[in-house]
Design a protein around this motif. Structure first.
Motif, short mmCIF file in Angstrom:
data_model
loop_
_atom_site.label_atom_id
_atom_site.label_comp_id
_atom_site.label_asym_id
_atom_site.label_seq_id
_atom_site.Cartn_x
_atom_site.Cartn_y
_atom_site.Cartn_z
N THR A 8 12.38 55.31 70.90
CA THR A 8 11.21 55.50 72.21
C THR A 8 10.21 55.95 71.36
OG1 THR A 8 12.03 57.39 73.15
CG2 THR A 8 12.86 55.35 74.07
N VAL A 9 8.91 55.82 71.89
CA VAL A 9 7.42 56.23 71.61
C VAL A 9 7.13 56.61 73.10
CG1 VAL A 9 7.42 55.23 69.54
CG2 VAL A 9 6.60 53.88 71.33
N PRO A 10 6.14 57.54 73.10
CA PRO A 10 5.38 58.04 74.19
C PRO A 10 4.27 57.32 74.59
CG PRO A 10 5.22 59.77 72.59
CD PRO A 10 5.77 58.76 71.91
N VAL A 11 4.18 56.01 74.58
CA VAL A 11 2.89 55.30 75.11
C VAL A 11 3.31 53.99 75.81
CG1 VAL A 11 1.60 56.28 73.19
CG2 VAL A 11 3.01 54.00 72.61
N PRO A 12 2.42 53.40 76.40
CA PRO A 12 2.55 52.15 77.04
C PRO A 12 3.24 51.11 76.11
CG PRO A 12 0.71 53.15 77.98
CD PRO A 12 1.19 54.03 76.90
N VAL A 13 3.75 49.94 76.89
CA VAL A 13 4.31 48.85 75.64
C VAL A 13 3.13 48.37 74.90
CG1 VAL A 13 4.55 47.39 77.61
CG2 VAL A 13 5.91 47.05 75.49
N ASP A 14 1.92 48.00 75.80
CA ASP A 14 0.97 47.44 75.09
C ASP A 14 0.38 48.07 73.84
OD1 ASP A 14 1.31 45.06 76.68
OD2 ASP A 14 -0.16 45.87 78.06
#
Length: 218
Positions: A8-14
């Motif tokens: 996971t990465v801590p930014v919105p999917v776009d």
């Protein structure tokens, strides 16, 4: 062999989707990899792998066969060949992104075929090494996504080497730094490294034995 990894990465999917398609930005996060050229679809470069005293360099290309912006799904086909040997590597990588708790979950499925020296370590070792490398990539990517897109502080000058040819002409060309090879013994950790070390030792002894025989017959 088939490998499956998630992170996971801590930014919105776009935002995560745009970042993963930005090869220039994420290239430094790819362990052992050097990107020489990128035209928006095809990446040309190399990957170095180190096993004990042996370093293997694969040169080849990776092509984005699919980029579905609405489904956040990509398919990348990579092919490489040893620069000093007959070994080859081929991978079909399918990545999908989904929103999760305000961040982005990334799922990566890899269909990997390797021939040559690294292939003798077997699926178990390759899978464990893959887990470590994906973890390193995810941590690096998360840090980069949290950085501001534009630097305000001065950047230390670096010794230029062969420049990276960007697919975006308006983006400044970034000089490349020497890349450390993927060290399988160090990356795998002590339990796996012991198994790998046995294989390496056997290969080295076999090589020495062949050379001794050749000298005796010379």
């Amino acid at each position: 062999m088939e490998l499956h990894h998630e992170f996971t990465v801590p930014v919105p999917v776009d935002d995560a989707w745009r970042a993963l398609l930005d090869v220039e930005r994420i290239a430094p996060c790819m362990p052992g990899a050097t990107v020489d050229d990128y035209d928006g679809k095809t990446v040309t470069g190399s990957v170095k792998v180190k096993v004990g005293p042996i370093t293997v360099t694969y040169r080849g290309t990776a092509v984005f066969e699919e980029q579905d912006d609405s489904a956040h799904r990509m398919v990348l086909i990579a092919n490489g060949k040893e620069t000093r040997g007959q070994g080859t590597a081929r991978a079909t990588v399918t990545g999908t992104l989904a929103e999760r708790d305000g961040g982005t979950a990334v799922s990566v499925r890899t269909d990997l075929t390797v021939t040559g020296r690294p292939a003798q370590f077997g699926r178990g070792v390759m899978a464990e090494v893959g887990d470590k490398l994906v973890g390193q990539f995810a941590e690096c990517l998360a840090r980069r996504l949290e950085e501001p897109t534009e630097r305000t502080e001065p950047v230390e000058p670096v010794e230029p080497v062969e420049p990276f040819r960007s697919a975006q002409p308006d983006r400044p060309v970034q000089p490349l730094q020497p890349v450390e090879p993927i060290d399988l013994l160090r990356t795998a950790g002590p339990p796996v490294a012991k198994r790998v070390a046995v294989v390496v030792a056997t290969a080295v002894l076999a090589l020495v034995f062949v050379r001794i025989r050749r000298r005796r017959h010379a």
